[in-house]
Design a protein around this motif. Sequence first.
Motif, PDB file in Angstrom:
ATOM      1  N   PHE A  65      18.283  17.097  -9.855  1.00 39.18           N
ATOM      2  CA  PHE A  65      17.751  17.883 -10.833  1.00 39.18           C
ATOM      3  C   PHE A  65      17.261  19.136 -10.391  1.00 39.18           C
ATOM      4  O   PHE A  65      17.173  20.200 -11.336  1.00 39.18           O
ATOM      5  CB  PHE A  65      16.326  16.888 -11.321  1.00 39.18           C
ATOM      6  CG  PHE A  65      16.578  16.220 -12.282  1.00 39.18           C
ATOM      7  CD1 PHE A  65      16.264  16.573 -13.707  1.00 39.18           C
ATOM      8  CD2 PHE A  65      16.794  14.930 -12.188  1.00 39.18           C
ATOM      9  CE1 PHE A  65      16.334  15.764 -14.836  1.00 39.18           C
ATOM     10  CE2 PHE A  65      17.036  14.007 -13.284  1.00 39.18           C
ATOM     11  CZ  PHE A  65      16.591  14.401 -14.548  1.00 39.18           C
ATOM     12  N   LEU A  68      19.776  21.759 -11.509  1.00 37.71           N
ATOM     13  CA  LEU A  68      20.101  21.889 -12.861  1.00 37.71           C
ATOM     14  C   LEU A  68      20.150  23.301 -13.402  1.00 37.71           C
ATOM     15  O   LEU A  68      19.392  24.356 -12.944  1.00 37.71           O
ATOM     16  CB  LEU A  68      18.856  21.293 -13.688  1.00 37.71           C
ATOM     17  CG  LEU A  68      19.007  20.639 -15.209  1.00 37.71           C
ATOM     18  CD1 LEU A  68      20.034  19.496 -15.198  1.00 37.71           C
ATOM     19  CD2 LEU A  68      17.783  19.952 -15.559  1.00 37.71           C
ATOM     20  N   SER A  72      20.958  25.764 -21.739  1.00 41.16           N
ATOM     21  CA  SER A  72      21.045  24.388 -22.507  1.00 41.16           C
ATOM     22  C   SER A  72      22.255  23.542 -22.494  1.00 41.16           C
ATOM     23  O   SER A  72      22.212  22.550 -22.096  1.00 41.16           O
ATOM     24  CB  SER A  72      20.395  24.521 -23.869  1.00 41.16           C
ATOM     25  OG  SER A  72      19.252  25.152 -23.801  1.00 41.16           O
ATOM     26  N   ALA A  75      22.982  22.510 -19.021  1.00 35.31           N
ATOM     27  CA  ALA A  75      22.112  21.518 -18.569  1.00 35.31           C
ATOM     28  C   ALA A  75      22.235  20.114 -18.986  1.00 35.31           C
ATOM     29  O   ALA A  75      21.959  19.073 -18.335  1.00 35.31           O
ATOM     30  CB  ALA A  75      20.494  22.068 -18.977  1.00 35.31           C
ATOM     31  N   LEU A  79      22.582  16.705 -17.134  1.00 28.81           N
ATOM     32  CA  LEU A  79      21.963  15.470 -17.293  1.00 28.81           C
ATOM     33  C   LEU A  79      22.663  14.395 -17.550  1.00 28.81           C
ATOM     34  O   LEU A  79      22.403  13.118 -17.156  1.00 28.81           O
ATOM     35  CB  LEU A  79      20.782  15.843 -18.351  1.00 28.81           C
ATOM     36  CG  LEU A  79      19.695  16.880 -17.965  1.00 28.81           C
ATOM     37  CD1 LEU A  79      19.153  17.091 -19.412  1.00 28.81           C
ATOM     38  CD2 LEU A  79      18.702  16.303 -17.032  1.00 28.81           C
ATOM     39  N   TYR A 110      12.953  14.986 -15.671  1.00 25.06           N
ATOM     40  CA  TYR A 110      13.165  16.023 -16.919  1.00 25.06           C
ATOM     41  C   TYR A 110      12.085  16.865 -17.185  1.00 25.06           C
ATOM     42  O   TYR A 110      12.111  17.851 -17.501  1.00 25.06           O
ATOM     43  CB  TYR A 110      13.433  14.858 -18.206  1.00 25.06           C
ATOM     44  CG  TYR A 110      13.863  15.651 -19.372  1.00 25.06           C
ATOM     45  CD1 TYR A 110      15.237  15.940 -19.780  1.00 25.06           C
ATOM     46  CD2 TYR A 110      12.897  16.412 -20.437  1.00 25.06           C
ATOM     47  CE1 TYR A 110      15.491  16.573 -20.920  1.00 25.06           C
ATOM     48  CE2 TYR A 110      13.225  16.929 -21.633  1.00 25.06           C
ATOM     49  CZ  TYR A 110      14.468  17.174 -21.760  1.00 25.06           C
ATOM     50  OH  TYR A 110      14.830  17.777 -22.840  1.00 25.06           O
ATOM     51  N   GLN A 113      11.540  19.419 -14.323  1.00 27.33           N
ATOM     52  CA  GLN A 113      12.549  20.593 -14.155  1.00 27.33           C
ATOM     53  C   GLN A 113      13.538  20.975 -15.111  1.00 27.33           C
ATOM     54  O   GLN A 113      14.097  22.033 -15.004  1.00 27.33           O
ATOM     55  CB  GLN A 113      13.644  19.435 -13.208  1.00 27.33           C
ATOM     56  CG  GLN A 113      13.093  19.009 -11.933  1.00 27.33           C
ATOM     57  CD  GLN A 113      12.536  20.216 -10.975  1.00 27.33           C
ATOM     58  OE1 GLN A 113      13.088  21.251 -10.784  1.00 27.33           O
ATOM     59  NE2 GLN A 113      11.722  19.647 -10.089  1.00 27.33           N
ATOM     60  N   VAL A 114      13.326  20.349 -16.380  1.00 30.39           N
ATOM     61  CA  VAL A 114      14.183  20.937 -17.363  1.00 30.39           C
ATOM     62  C   VAL A 114      13.637  22.050 -18.170  1.00 30.39           C
ATOM     63  O   VAL A 114      12.429  22.035 -18.338  1.00 30.39           O
ATOM     64  CB  VAL A 114      14.673  19.738 -18.450  1.00 30.39           C
ATOM     65  CG1 VAL A 114      15.262  20.381 -19.599  1.00 30.39           C
ATOM     66  CG2 VAL A 114      15.733  18.599 -17.525  1.00 30.39           C
ATOM     67  N   TYR A 115      14.281  23.161 -18.487  1.00 32.16           N
ATOM     68  CA  TYR A 115      13.926  24.062 -19.294  1.00 32.16           C
ATOM     69  C   TYR A 115      13.764  23.496 -20.955  1.00 32.16           C
ATOM     70  O   TYR A 115      14.841  23.580 -21.465  1.00 32.16           O
ATOM     71  CB  TYR A 115      14.441  25.237 -19.350  1.00 32.16           C
ATOM     72  CG  TYR A 115      13.864  26.436 -20.206  1.00 32.16           C
ATOM     73  CD1 TYR A 115      12.739  27.006 -19.713  1.00 32.16           C
ATOM     74  CD2 TYR A 115      14.671  27.011 -21.187  1.00 32.16           C
ATOM     75  CE1 TYR A 115      12.188  28.167 -20.575  1.00 32.16           C
ATOM     76  CE2 TYR A 115      14.070  27.863 -22.083  1.00 32.16           C
ATOM     77  CZ  TYR A 115      13.046  28.555 -21.726  1.00 32.16           C
ATOM     78  OH  TYR A 115      12.293  29.584 -22.424  1.00 32.16           O
ATOM     79  N   TYR A 116      12.594  22.885 -21.369  1.00 26.80           N
ATOM     80  CA  TYR A 116      12.726  22.443 -22.497  1.00 26.80           C
ATOM     81  C   TYR A 116      12.195  23.162 -23.721  1.00 26.80           C
ATOM     82  O   TYR A 116      11.867  22.659 -24.764  1.00 26.80           O
ATOM     83  CB  TYR A 116      11.925  20.968 -22.524  1.00 26.80           C
ATOM     84  CG  TYR A 116      10.767  20.946 -21.485  1.00 26.80           C
ATOM     85  CD1 TYR A 116       9.662  21.650 -22.136  1.00 26.80           C
ATOM     86  CD2 TYR A 116      10.596  20.540 -20.399  1.00 26.80           C
ATOM     87  CE1 TYR A 116       8.592  21.539 -21.366  1.00 26.80           C
ATOM     88  CE2 TYR A 116       9.586  20.647 -19.712  1.00 26.80           C
ATOM     89  CZ  TYR A 116       8.265  21.097 -20.033  1.00 26.80           C
ATOM     90  OH  TYR A 116       7.294  21.346 -19.535  1.00 26.80           O
ATOM     91  N   LEU A 123      19.624  18.851 -26.170  1.00 25.59           N
ATOM     92  CA  LEU A 123      18.644  18.788 -24.778  1.00 25.59           C
ATOM     93  C   LEU A 123      17.439  17.822 -25.062  1.00 25.59           C
ATOM     94  O   LEU A 123      16.867  17.160 -24.167  1.00 25.59           O
ATOM     95  CB  LEU A 123      18.166  20.241 -24.298  1.00 25.59           C
ATOM     96  CG  LEU A 123      17.649  20.257 -23.023  1.00 25.59           C
ATOM     97  CD1 LEU A 123      18.434  19.980 -21.940  1.00 25.59           C
ATOM     98  CD2 LEU A 123      17.104  21.711 -22.875  1.00 25.59           C
TER      99      LEU A 123
END
Length: 174
Positions: A65, A68, A72, A75, A79, A110, A113-116, A123
């Motif tokens: 992660f 990552l 998007s 990513a 994922l 998630y 770490q994820v750029y949501y 995503l």
Amino acid sequence: MSIAYPTADLKKELQHLNAAEIAALCLRMARFKKENKELLTYLLFKADDPEAFVQQYKEEMDKQFKQLPGKSFHAVKTLRKIALLMNNQIKYSGLETVKVELLLHFCHNYIEQVYYHSSYKPLHNVFYRFAEKTKAAIQKMQEDLQYDYGNLYNEMLQYAEEEIHWFEKKSLLL
């Protein structure tokens, strides 16, 4: 054309072999497919201590992660790769507790770490899909485990709702 025999027939035939012959068969199978080798590794070295296995795999997942990508599209691809590897580990263990712990950890990573903030729907769908898988896995557990993991799951949903502006937990609550 190759025909696979039923498992019961294989079991009967294996009972007639000695330990050395069985070991040779296992090693030969491990050479032909990576999944066979991974399963054999799990069964020989990790199956006796599921807690240590979960902890070790969580650390591996954390590393994945942290690498990552920011874009998007990439990513989502990463994922899905992490999820595929995690699902293999879940399949090898065959334990519901391992499954739920790894799914919860995936969801937590998630969130962390994820750029949501992206509007990229795939995503968003990754998180919803794994939250639903976690919910379904918890619902299949024994009642006492459902209660314990249900609380952890609902806490994760609350955290997700606080952190992710597009996430709504209503449909996912236990």
